[in-house]
Design an enzyme around this catalytic site. Structure first.
Site, PDB file in Angstrom:
ATOM      1  N   GLY A 118      -3.148  -0.873   4.724  1.00  0.00           N
ATOM      2  CA  GLY A 118      -2.948  -2.214   4.180  1.00  0.00           C
ATOM      3  C   GLY A 118      -3.979  -3.228   4.669  1.00  0.00           C
ATOM      4  O   GLY A 118      -5.194  -3.030   4.557  1.00  0.00           O
ATOM      5  N   TYR A 119      -3.468  -4.315   5.243  1.00  0.00           N
ATOM      6  CA  TYR A 119      -4.325  -5.427   5.663  1.00  0.00           C
ATOM      7  C   TYR A 119      -4.876  -5.256   7.082  1.00  0.00           C
ATOM      8  O   TYR A 119      -5.526  -6.166   7.596  1.00  0.00           O
ATOM      9  CB  TYR A 119      -3.536  -6.745   5.571  1.00  0.00           C
ATOM     10  N   LYS A 127       3.643   2.966   6.814  1.00  0.00           N
ATOM     11  CA  LYS A 127       4.789   2.613   7.657  1.00  0.00           C
ATOM     12  C   LYS A 127       5.408   3.870   8.262  1.00  0.00           C
ATOM     13  O   LYS A 127       5.770   3.899   9.441  1.00  0.00           O
ATOM     14  CB  LYS A 127       5.864   1.905   6.820  1.00  0.00           C
ATOM     15  N   ASP A 165      10.932  -4.622   5.903  1.00  0.00           N
ATOM     16  CA  ASP A 165      10.211  -5.521   5.016  1.00  0.00           C
ATOM     17  C   ASP A 165       9.219  -6.285   5.876  1.00  0.00           C
ATOM     18  O   ASP A 165       9.588  -6.853   6.915  1.00  0.00           O
ATOM     19  CB  ASP A 165      11.138  -6.478   4.256  1.00  0.00           C
ATOM     20  N   SER A 166       7.980  -6.248   5.460  1.00  0.00           N
ATOM     21  CA  SER A 166       6.930  -6.786   6.324  1.00  0.00           C
ATOM     22  C   SER A 166       5.812  -7.353   5.477  1.00  0.00           C
ATOM     23  O   SER A 166       5.775  -7.164   4.266  1.00  0.00           O
ATOM     24  CB  SER A 166       6.407  -5.674   7.251  1.00  0.00           C
TER      25      SER A 166
END
Ligand code: IMP
Length: 201
Positions: free
Chosen positions: A158-159, A12, A72-73
């Protein structure tokens, strides 16, 4: 404007440096506590992190900042009833690499499942008393897409390697970061934040 980034997620942070270019970003110190996120919704967790970071900084901060920003994610998969969603950072805690977590997530979907999914990002901004007026607020962004059948690409975090944004054939792990930054959930939330802060930097 000087903004404290209440996150120790390196993926992030790298994105915020590009998406919020022009703002003076102060990273969350490595020895600072991790911030609780116990809400059921992205918005609750983003506000909880921003308020928690503000309180900690007021007591321990080493420099004056104008506001605190928390993110927030997560990835919401329709075939998984919106999961892992707010639990994205806590999915498959027994696995350390995202390659393994991504394979586990893909394995939860039957071959013929609906593969639609979206990334969601809620940003909470808390003004610092004595520096900026106003109440904490949130802005959000989403990007729609589908899940790939395999982990593809080395980019992002991450994804990203399993998410194909609508209108593209490649995953966020394969697309150049500049492309992700034109259409991602975080890019859209950051654009809304800039507009809300009056474009000031
Ligand atoms: P949290 O906001 O700290 O609860 O964590 C969000 C989690 O969602 C991250 O640790 C990632 O697993 C995932 N996530 C959020 N944004 C992205 C993104 O842009 N790409 C890939 N994964 C993301």
């Amino acid at each position: 404007m000087k903004i404290l980034l209440a996150s120790s997620n390196q993926g992030k942070l790298a994105e915020f440096r590009q998406l919020l270019a022009g703002f003076d970003l102060v990273p969350w110190p490595s020895d600072a506590p991790s911030l609780p996120e116990t809400g059921a919704f992205f918005q609750d967790n983003a506000l909880q992190k921003a308020e928690g970071a503000k309180a900690w900084w007021l007591e321990h901060g080493t420099e004056a900042v104008d506001g605190v920003l928390a993110d927030d994610s997560g990835l919401c998969v329709d075939a998984l009833w919106g999961g892992p969603g707010v639990l994205s950072a806590r999915f498959a805690p027994d696995l350390s690499s995202y390659r393994d977590k991504n394979h586990r997530l893909l394995a939860l979907l039957p071959e013929d499942a609906d593969r639609t999914a979206r990334f969601v990002c809620v940003l909470a901004f808390a003004p610092m008393p004595g520096r900026l007026h106003g109440e904490p607020f949130t802005v959000s962004g989403t990007v729609e897409g589908t899940l790939a059948f395999d982990h593809r690409g080395q980019g992002g975090f991450g994804y990203d390697p399993i998410f194909i944004p609508d209108g593209y054939d490649q995953t966020f792990g394969e697309l150049p970061s500049d492309t992700k930054h034109t259409l991602s959930h975080r890019a859209r939330a950051c654009a809304a934040l800039r507009a809300r802060l009056g474009g000031s930097s």
